[in-house]
Design an enzyme around this catalytic site. Structure first.
Site, short mmCIF file in Angstrom:
data_model
loop_
_atom_site.label_atom_id
_atom_site.label_comp_id
_atom_site.label_asym_id
_atom_site.label_seq_id
_atom_site.Cartn_x
_atom_site.Cartn_y
_atom_site.Cartn_z
N HIS A 306 -3.91 2.24 -5.52
CA HIS A 306 -2.64 2.06 -6.00
C HIS A 306 -2.53 0.94 -6.94
CE1 HIS A 306 1.78 2.43 -6.30
NE2 HIS A 306 1.71 3.45 -5.81
N ASP A 363 -0.11 9.64 -0.46
CA ASP A 363 -0.85 11.00 -0.53
C ASP A 363 -2.20 11.33 0.24
OD1 ASP A 363 0.83 11.86 -2.52
OD2 ASP A 363 -0.17 10.68 -4.11
#
Ligand code: CMC
Length: 428
Positions: A306, A363
């Site tokens: 991320h 996710d």
């Protein structure tokens, strides 16, 4: 507010810039006068060191794995709140009283239907169109149907269009699904919750009554909470940039949906489950870990890494718990969950992932639950868009209400040819 100063030396001169402090998080150097004073720009492709706006909505501490909405930790909201309550919080700044929540839910419920003419719009798409393609088109088209709420200088218009977007998004997403499977569209049922109504519009058929499973309803509502807002990510920045020109909110949210679709952003939930299916069994994991580490191989572990989190994404923690709860309650299992857990374990003990601080993100586990509920992978990103709409709308409203708001207009480091004379075709 600003007693700290930053000094810059350029061309033998010294310039001073104020350092602004937020309520928490890193300070920012206010360089708004930099170009006027020095004739130089800053260079920050990907905005890795740039605060593009002031915002009071969402705070992330990526090193500590913290995510707060209006100050409230995401774990507490996911456990105790509802998507409607979090939506109210994001839009209004405070948790609602019981009456305020009832009023807000009632208002959203009264906007769930779509203009009947939009049905024919769907029929213009191929049946195998990706739901995100349909979402971009239909949401963009809303401004052609709801002219009466597109005056962005009018706060009432802004509120009505915000409510419309939040309310109609489940209807739009469910219809995209129904269209792809060739079943009739199911109209909203306002006696159900926001999430229960979405489940019925997606999986119900007119031929028989649909009973909402409360475990699935709660799990999906929690997934919506986890996706509601996430600070100045790519799609939110897209919405803000589109909105900064004065474009109407329906057009701006359509732009956000387009940006979200990419596999580096919202499209990662679909890509993560496809990757787990490709890996299949835990014995194949080492091969894929090696591929992810190979600079000459474009393969990446989807659902990992991320831009902001350099620690465990707090949304992934809740998501993993939710998978267990859903599986326990529905008495189902999915071998891919075991593969995912093992993949996480192997990756988190590998020096490559440790050094680069790559952890599972929101996710990584979401596709496993969504698949267990019955959604096809192509719907995953559409569900993300549905839930993120409230964040986009809240951020858009915050920007439009800011008296200092300007059109977003970045500059560049030009590396093309300098001025030269046109050469007629016969001489080239
Ligand atoms: N697998 C393998 N290596 C990776 C991964 C990954 N998933 N993510 C980053 N890296 C490596 C990358 O190769 C780079 O290595 P090096 O420094 O040697 O060149 C380093 O880690 C830094 O990566 P980056 O691409 O420069 O970092 P970024 O901040 O620009 O990208 C990201 C962040 C999310 C796009 C990236 O981690 C990624 O592509 N992850 C997979 C896609 C994904 O799961 N996206 C969902 C994000 S969360 C939901 C959302 O916000 O939409």
């Amino acid at each position: 507010m600003a007693d700290k100063q930053a000094k810059l030396e350029l061309g033998g001169k010294t310039f001073e810039y104020s350092v602004l402090e937020g309520s928490t998080g890193p300070d920012v150097i206010d360089i708004r006068k930099l170009y006027a004073q020095t004739g130089a720009f800053t260079f920050d492709p990907g905005f890795t060191s740039t605060a593009s706006c002031e915002s009071a909505l969402t705070y992330i501490d990526g090193d500590e794995g913290v995510l707060l909405h209006r100050g409230y930790p995401i774990g507490q909201l996911a456990e105790h709140s509802s998507f409607m309550e979090v939506s109210y919080l994001l839009l209004n700044g405070e948790l609602p009283s019981k009456d305020e929540l009832d009023d807000f839910s009632y208002t959203i419920t009264r906007h769930t239907m779509l203009h009947e003419q939009l049905m024919t719009f769907y029929r213009g798409f191929r049946r195998d169109a990706h739901p995100m393609a349909i979402m971009c088109g239909v949401v963009g088209a809303l401004s052609a149907f709801y002219h009466d709420s597109t005056d962005i200088s009018d706060p009432t218009h802004r509120t009505i269009s915000s409510h419309r977007l939040i309310a109609k998004m489940p209807t739009i997403a469910a219809m995209a699904y129904k269209y792809s499977v060739g079943q009739p569209f199911v109209y909203p049922d306002n006696s159900l919750s926001y999430t229960g109504n979405f489940l019925r519009m997606t999986f119900g058929v007119p031929a028989e009554p649909y009973v909402v499973n409360p475990v699935v309803e709660r799990a999906l509502d929690r997934i919506f909470i986890l996706h509601a807002d996430h600070e100045q990510n790519a799609s939110t920045s897209t919405v803000r940039l589109a909105g900064s020109s004065g474009a109407n909110p329906f057009a701006c949210i359509a732009a956000g949906i387009a940006c979200l679709w990419g596999p580096a952003h919202g499209g990662a939930n679909e890509a993560a489950l496809n990757m787990l299916r490709e890996i299949g069994t835990p014995d194949k994991i080492p091969h894929y870990i090696e591929r992810a580490k190979d600079k000459n191989d474009p393969f990446r572990l989807m659902g990992f890494g991320h831009r902001v989190y350099k620690n465990y994404d707090p949304r992934a923690t809740v998501m993993q718990q939710t998978v267990r709860e859903v599986f326990d309650s529905l008495k189902v299992t999915d071998p891919l969950f075991e593969t995912a857990l093992r993949l996480e374990e192997i990756a988190l003990s590998d020096p490559y992932f440790i050094e680069k601080k790559l952890f599972p993100n929101v996710d990584f586990y979401s596709g496993i639950i969504l698949s267990a509920i019955g959604f096809p992978t192509t719907m995953f990103t559409a569900l993300f868009a549905l839930a993120r709409t409230v964040g986009w709308v809240a951020q858009w409203n915050e920007m439009i209400s800011d008296p200092g708001q300007k059109i977003g207009r970045p500059r560049q480091l030009y590396t093309g040819p300098t001025e030269r004379d046109y050469i007629p075709l016969t001489q080239r």
